[in-house]
Design a protein around this motif. Structure first.
Motif, short mmCIF file in Angstrom:
data_model
loop_
_atom_site.label_atom_id
_atom_site.label_comp_id
_atom_site.label_asym_id
_atom_site.label_seq_id
_atom_site.Cartn_x
_atom_site.Cartn_y
_atom_site.Cartn_z
N GLY A 86 0.84 -1.20 0.00
CA GLY A 86 0.00 0.00 0.00
C GLY A 86 0.86 1.24 0.00
O GLY A 86 1.70 1.43 -0.88
N ASP A 87 0.71 2.04 1.02
CA ASP A 87 1.44 3.29 1.15
C ASP A 87 2.80 3.03 1.78
O ASP A 87 3.01 3.25 2.97
N ILE A 88 3.74 2.51 0.98
CA ILE A 88 5.08 2.22 1.48
C ILE A 88 6.10 3.02 0.69
O ILE A 88 5.82 3.48 -0.43
N ALA A 89 7.29 3.17 1.26
CA ALA A 89 8.39 3.85 0.56
C ALA A 89 8.77 3.04 -0.68
O ALA A 89 8.86 1.83 -0.62
N ARG A 90 8.97 3.72 -1.77
CA ARG A 90 9.29 3.03 -3.02
C ARG A 90 10.67 3.37 -3.56
O ARG A 90 11.02 2.95 -4.63
N GLY A 91 11.46 4.11 -2.83
CA GLY A 91 12.80 4.47 -3.28
C GLY A 91 13.82 3.42 -2.91
O GLY A 91 13.54 2.47 -2.17
N PRO A 92 15.05 3.58 -3.38
CA PRO A 92 16.10 2.58 -3.14
C PRO A 92 16.56 2.50 -1.69
O PRO A 92 17.15 1.51 -1.29
N LYS A 93 16.27 3.52 -0.87
CA LYS A 93 16.67 3.48 0.53
C LYS A 93 15.70 2.68 1.38
O LYS A 93 16.00 2.31 2.51
N GLY A 94 14.52 2.41 0.86
CA GLY A 94 13.55 1.60 1.58
C GLY A 94 12.96 2.32 2.77
O GLY A 94 12.99 3.54 2.87
N GLU A 95 12.43 1.51 3.70
CA GLU A 95 11.73 2.05 4.85
C GLU A 95 11.95 1.13 6.05
O GLU A 95 11.84 -0.09 5.93
N ALA A 96 12.26 1.70 7.19
CA ALA A 96 12.45 0.92 8.42
C ALA A 96 11.11 0.32 8.85
O ALA A 96 10.11 1.02 8.89
N VAL A 97 11.11 -0.98 9.16
CA VAL A 97 9.89 -1.63 9.63
C VAL A 97 10.05 -2.21 11.03
O VAL A 97 9.07 -2.55 11.68
N PHE A 98 11.30 -2.32 11.51
CA PHE A 98 11.55 -2.88 12.83
C PHE A 98 12.90 -2.38 13.32
O PHE A 98 13.84 -2.28 12.56
N SER A 99 12.99 -2.08 14.61
CA SER A 99 14.25 -1.67 15.21
C SER A 99 14.26 -2.10 16.67
O SER A 99 13.25 -2.00 17.36
N GLU A 100 15.43 -2.59 17.12
CA GLU A 100 15.57 -3.05 18.49
C GLU A 100 16.97 -2.70 18.96
O GLU A 100 17.95 -2.96 18.26
N GLY A 101 17.09 -2.08 20.13
CA GLY A 101 18.39 -1.69 20.66
C GLY A 101 19.27 -2.89 20.94
O GLY A 101 18.83 -3.90 21.45
N ARG A 102 20.55 -2.76 20.60
CA ARG A 102 21.52 -3.83 20.85
C ARG A 102 22.64 -3.36 21.77
O ARG A 102 23.56 -4.10 22.06
#
Length: 149
Positions: A86-102
């Motif tokens: 649907g409404d997602i980023a379509r460029g080559p850099k993409g889009e963050a979908v998950f992040s977790e501190g390490r």
């Protein structure tokens, strides 16, 4: 400063939350491999399973690196329903979908979605993100999208 905080809160609100589905001990000091599942927040029908190494307290004390886990990780994403971007980023850099501190502050494990539109495939890239020095450790998984008839 207020805009930066608002942007970070908006980014966190659009990222997926993960549920732990497995935890496997790998040695006598208590180090584990953790497996988590999360659903892409903007593409229903995609479920990703993320595996990463989690250091034990004994290992942290023994090695003197208290606040950081390794960047090692793997990902596999599957079609669990109709996949219609649907409404997602379509460029080559993409889009963050998950992040977790390490680490305490400076390191995170991230999943970025990149839409390979010409080939009809969503690419999920898991990688570590660090402020000072990036990591070459990564893994990818792909999920075909449903094409219009």
């Amino acid at each position: 400063m207020g805009r930066v905080i608002a942007a970070l809160l908006a980014l966190a609100a659009t990222q997926a939350a993960a549920d732990q589905v497995g935890k496997v001990g790998v040695d006598w000091v208590g180090n584990d491999i953790v497996v988590e599942a999360f659903h892409d927040p903007k593409v229903p029908g995609v479920t990703c399973h993320l595996a990463y190494f989690e250091r034990s307290t004994i290992d942290r004390l023994r090695n003197g690196n208290w606040f950081e886990d390794p960047s090692n990780s793997a990902i596999e994403c599957s079609r669990t329903g109709p996949v219609v971007p649907g409404d997602i980023a379509r460029g080559p850099k993409g889009e963050a979908v998950f992040s977790e501190g390490r680490s305490l502050i400076f390191k995170s494990l991230r999943v970025t979605r990149i839409y390979d539109e010409p080939n009809g495939v969503l690419v999920y890239l898991v990688h570590a993100s660090q402020v000072a020095e990036g990591s070459a450790k990564m893994s990818i998984s792909t999920v075909p999208v449903d094409r219009a008839p």
